[in-house]
Design an enzyme around this catalytic site. Structure first.
Site, short mmCIF file in Angstrom:
data_model
loop_
_atom_site.label_atom_id
_atom_site.label_comp_id
_atom_site.label_asym_id
_atom_site.label_seq_id
_atom_site.Cartn_x
_atom_site.Cartn_y
_atom_site.Cartn_z
N CYS A 120 -0.35 3.99 2.76
CA CYS A 120 0.29 3.23 3.88
C CYS A 120 1.80 3.72 4.21
CB CYS A 120 0.06 1.78 4.23
SG CYS A 120 -1.58 1.31 3.61
N CYS B 68 0.73 -1.09 -0.08
CA CYS B 68 0.05 0.02 0.04
C CYS B 68 0.87 1.21 -0.06
CB CYS B 68 -1.01 -0.11 0.97
SG CYS B 68 -1.84 1.52 1.60
#
Length: 104
Positions: A32, A29
């Site tokens: 993230c 991600c």
């Protein structure tokens, strides 16, 4: 305090700390990874709060504690209960969530 989960034990951390902020993330991600240093910076500025990074794919029991259906998801827990959560890649959303859980 900031720690990354190494086992699926988020429930016990939430039960043993008054205020907990969790970043649900995954290695693939991008958002993230962008938010991780911001989350880490907030942890240094808020020592009364326990900050946890949980890999949402590795730790399904921890993921179940919040309604995680998008990453990154940030969840705030107070006295063992989920207060609120937000899916964001903006620091403002994260600080709003932190303010919400620390003002109660």
């Amino acid at each position: 305090m900031l720690q990354e989960l190494t086992e699926d034990n988020l429930q016990s951390i939430i039960e043993s700390n008054e205020t907990v902020m969790v970043q649900y993330a995954a290695s693939w991600c991008g958002n993230c990874r962008i938010m991780k240093p911001k989350f880490k910076k907030l942890s240094g500025e808020n020592e009364q709060v326990t900050f946890i990074i949980a890999d949402a794919e590795k730790f399904p029991e921890s993921r179940k504690l919040a309604n995680v259906n998008n990453l990154p998801t940030f969840a705030a827990f107070k006295n063992g209960k989920l207060v609120n959560q937000v899916q964001t890649n903006k620091i403002e959303g994260l600080t709003d969530l932190l303010n919400e859980v620390t003002s109660n």
